[in-house]
Design an enzyme around this catalytic site. Structure first.
Site, PDB file in Angstrom:
ATOM      1  N   PHE A   1      -8.433 -11.441   6.930  1.00  7.54           N
ATOM      2  CA  PHE A   1      -7.773 -11.873   5.700  1.00  7.54           C
ATOM      3  C   PHE A   1      -8.818 -12.067   4.607  1.00  7.54           C
ATOM      4  O   PHE A   1      -9.748 -12.866   4.759  1.00  7.54           O
ATOM      5  CB  PHE A   1      -7.021 -13.179   5.974  1.00  7.54           C
TER       6      PHE A   1
ATOM      7  N   PHE B   1       1.562   3.254   2.412  1.00  5.61           N
ATOM      8  CA  PHE B   1       2.372   3.465   3.615  1.00  5.61           C
ATOM      9  C   PHE B   1       3.113   2.222   4.094  1.00  5.61           C
ATOM     10  O   PHE B   1       3.771   2.254   5.122  1.00  5.61           O
ATOM     11  CB  PHE B   1       1.487   4.002   4.748  1.00  5.61           C
ATOM     12  N   GLY B   2       2.989   1.109   3.395  1.00  7.42           N
ATOM     13  CA  GLY B   2       3.713  -0.082   3.832  1.00  7.42           C
ATOM     14  C   GLY B   2       3.144  -1.349   3.231  1.00  7.42           C
ATOM     15  O   GLY B   2       2.209  -1.313   2.429  1.00  7.42           O
TER      16      GLY B   2
ATOM     17  N   GLY C   1       0.852  -1.191   0.000  1.00 12.56           N
ATOM     18  CA  GLY C   1       0.000   0.000   0.000  1.00 12.56           C
ATOM     19  C   GLY C   1       0.881   1.232   0.000  1.00 12.56           C
ATOM     20  O   GLY C   1       2.101   1.123  -0.089  1.00 12.56           O
TER      21      GLY C   1
ATOM     22  N   ASN D   1     -11.628  -0.206  -3.436  1.00 16.11           N
ATOM     23  CA  ASN D   1     -11.757  -0.292  -1.979  1.00 16.11           C
ATOM     24  C   ASN D   1     -12.497  -1.542  -1.528  1.00 16.11           C
ATOM     25  O   ASN D   1     -12.896  -1.645  -0.371  1.00 16.11           O
ATOM     26  CB  ASN D   1     -12.468   0.956  -1.440  1.00 16.11           C
TER      27      ASN D   1
ATOM     28  N   ASP E   1     -16.540   6.748  -0.208  1.00 15.53           N
ATOM     29  CA  ASP E   1     -15.482   6.382  -1.169  1.00 15.53           C
ATOM     30  C   ASP E   1     -15.684   4.966  -1.690  1.00 15.53           C
ATOM     31  O   ASP E   1     -14.754   4.171  -1.771  1.00 15.53           O
ATOM     32  CB  ASP E   1     -14.109   6.534  -0.510  1.00 15.53           C
TER      33      ASP E   1
HETATM   34  P1  AMP Z   1      -3.694  -1.553   0.804  1.00 14.77           P
HETATM   35  O1  AMP Z   1      -2.550  -0.988   1.548  1.00 14.77           O
HETATM   36  O2  AMP Z   1      -4.927  -1.701   1.645  1.00 14.77           O
HETATM   37  O3  AMP Z   1      -3.964  -0.907  -0.516  1.00 14.77           O
HETATM   38  O4  AMP Z   1      -3.252  -3.038   0.487  1.00 14.77           O
HETATM   39  C1  AMP Z   1      -2.246  -3.336  -0.437  1.00 14.77           C
HETATM   40  C2  AMP Z   1      -2.600  -4.665  -1.052  1.00 14.77           C
HETATM   41  O5  AMP Z   1      -2.573  -5.694  -0.075  1.00 14.77           O
HETATM   42  C3  AMP Z   1      -4.012  -4.687  -1.617  1.00 14.77           C
HETATM   43  O6  AMP Z   1      -3.955  -4.278  -2.925  1.00 14.77           O
HETATM   44  C4  AMP Z   1      -4.430  -6.122  -1.455  1.00 14.77           C
HETATM   45  O7  AMP Z   1      -4.039  -6.858  -2.577  1.00 14.77           O
HETATM   46  C5  AMP Z   1      -3.634  -6.595  -0.263  1.00 14.77           C
HETATM   47  N1  AMP Z   1      -4.466  -6.598   0.950  1.00 14.77           N
HETATM   48  C6  AMP Z   1      -4.701  -5.544   1.757  1.00 14.77           C
HETATM   49  N2  AMP Z   1      -5.489  -5.892   2.786  1.00 14.77           N
HETATM   50  C7  AMP Z   1      -5.766  -7.189   2.619  1.00 14.77           C
HETATM   51  C8  AMP Z   1      -6.555  -8.137   3.346  1.00 14.77           C
HETATM   52  N3  AMP Z   1      -7.203  -7.793   4.446  1.00 14.77           N
HETATM   53  N4  AMP Z   1      -6.619  -9.412   2.897  1.00 14.77           N
HETATM   54  C9  AMP Z   1      -5.965  -9.761   1.759  1.00 14.77           C
HETATM   55  N5  AMP Z   1      -5.214  -8.914   1.030  1.00 14.77           N
HETATM   56  C10 AMP Z   1      -5.113  -7.648   1.444  1.00 14.77           C
END
Ligand code: AMP
Length: 423
Positions: free
Chosen positions: A237, A168-169, A166, A286, A281
């Site tokens: 997850f 931020f990490g 993402g 999302n 949003d």
């Molecule tokens: P985000 O920082 O929320 O944009 O997450 C970066 C990526 O991690 C997303 O594009 C998803 O592919 C994966 N991801 C984030 N949260 C989850 C989650 N709760 N379960 C599975 N994959 C996730």
């Protein structure tokens, strides 16, 4: 990893009440997201929502203990294969003379994939310590103030495969070291980057909102903790990843699949609005997909919790903005109804309805005029729903209760109204 196992564990985690937060990352498409003022206080939200909290199943030792022996929590060699070998059953050589062999059963471990060492690499390369007010603002730890608290830290988890990155990490699939080895997504946020982007308050707000929500189509945030540089979010997850990627791959969804997703979104929005949470949003980026193909709203970065409040702040992704926001007028929870109409269109057509390649201004104009053209392949029922949601006057938009019983929704509901696989 068996999907049944993950589903079982993921479901089990649903009953937890750890605590937590969440965050927003920008995705690939054009996002115009000017800042807006925060409103709600933690206490008012907590007061309003705490009755929905589930009981806490973990014992106080959960953060440190492990029953399956000397697991390596971190490092590139923390392969889950080794863990699986070690854990499945531990035979205890009986010291008591007994004809019965004592066998202690432990929970079989779900394969979480191979850790790539990314957390340590990141921690060296990015992120400085944060001081002063910002440090206080971001000292987020859900274990405080709980009568029977569990102190989570990075070493409480076995880290598995990377799920994504993402803004931020990174996000990793993880398993709690403590029994019964829950499967979660652990999301890291670098404090210094949050401060640089001036979104400390937004992050806090997201935590405040998401930590108290309990709905099958709203991604659970089970807990959160921090160290000097990072905040860690313990998220449900979502086994099938991002909906946006699936839509991109498929081009568009079938009427059946779209209808089922929209039914689930409607259900989630009814829940959110009943808690006076406006999402603001809604868009494919999302949304995540759970292990059983069910939709999960996974991002609360732009939500507000403001009962009765109408705000004039511009926020959200351009393509999903309603006329009242484009025109800078006050808006209400009806913005989510508009976005639901845009989402229905995008599922069926593969592109949002007011997209205009010649630029933002052109898109704004199309939105303000409700310049809607629905392609002929869209069924009459779907067309009817889209038209009823994409109304210029927010008060004329079809209410969520009515969306839930709209013929296009009812037609594709699975028997016994399970929110199962939509593929
Ligand atoms: P985000 O920082 O929320 O944009 O997450 C970066 C990526 O991690 C997303 O594009 C998803 O592919 C994966 N991801 C984030 N949260 C989850 C989650 N709760 N379960 C599975 N994959 C996730």
């Amino acid at each position: 990893m068996s999907s049944t196992q993950v589903a079982g564990l993921t479901k089990a985690v649903h009953d937890l009440s750890i605590t937590d937060n969440g965050t927003k990352q920008p995705k690939e498409r054009s996002n115009i997201r000017p800042t807006h003022k925060p409103t709600s206080s933690t206490s008012s939200i907590t007061k309003l929502l705490s009755k929905h909290a589930a009981p806490h199943p973990f014992s106080a030792s959960a953060g440190s203990g492990t029953t399956a022996g000397n697991r390596i929590a971190l490092g590139p060699h923390a392969s889950s294969t080794n863990l699986l070998k070690k854990s499945s059953q531990i035979s205890l050589k009986s010291q008591i003379p007994s004809p019965v062999k004592v066998v202690k059963k432990t929970t079989p471990l779900v394969d979480i994939g191979k850790y790539d060492g990314g957390l340590e690499a990141d921690n060296v390369e990015r992120g400085e310590k944060v001081y002063g007010d910002a440090a206080k603002e971001l000292a987020l730890d859900s274990s405080y103030g709980k009568p029977q608290h569990v102190e989570w830290r990075l070493t409480s988890f076995d880290i598995g495969r990377p799920l994504g990155k993402g803004k931020f990490g990174r996000v990793y699939m993880v398993r709690t070291k403590c029994e019964p080895h829950y499967i979660l997504a652990l999301k890291t946020l670098y404090k210094s980057e949050i401060v640089q982007s001036k979104v400390e308050k937004q992050i806090r707000r997201e935590i405040e909102i998401q930590q108290n929500l309990r709905h099958p189509h709203v991604l659970r945030l089970y807990g959160y903790f921090h160290d000097e540089k990072r905040i860690f979010l313990m998220l449900e997850f979502a086994g099938k990843g991002e909906l946006y990627k699936q839509l991109h791959k498929a081009g568009s969804f079938s009427e059946r699949r779209s209808s089922r997703y929209i039914a689930q979104m409607t259900d989630a929005l009814r829940y959110l609005h009943s808690k006076h949470v406006i999402h603001r949003d809604i868009k494919p980026e999302n949304l995540l997909i759970g292990i059983n193909g069910e939709l999960k709203i996974g991002d609360f970065g732009w939500s507000v919790h403001a009962p009765g409040n109408r705000r004039t702040t511009l926020c959200g992704t351009l393509d999903y903005l309603p006329p009242e926001m484009v025109e800078g007028r006050d808006h209400s929870e009806k913005v989510d109804l508009w976005a639901l109409g845009v989402l229905t269109y995008e599922f069926l057509c593969g592109v949002p309805p007011f997209e205009d390649m010649s630029g933002y201004n052109a898109t704004y104009k199309r939105i303000a005029k409700v310049d809607l053209k629905i392609p002929p392949h869209v069924s009459a029922e779907a067309r009817d729903l889209i038209t009823k949601l994409l109304q210029y006057n927010p008060e004329k938009r079809l209410a969520l209760d009515k969306v839930a019983v709209h013929p296009w929704i009812v037609k594709y509901q699975p028997r016994g109204h399970s929110n199962g696989d939509t593929a």
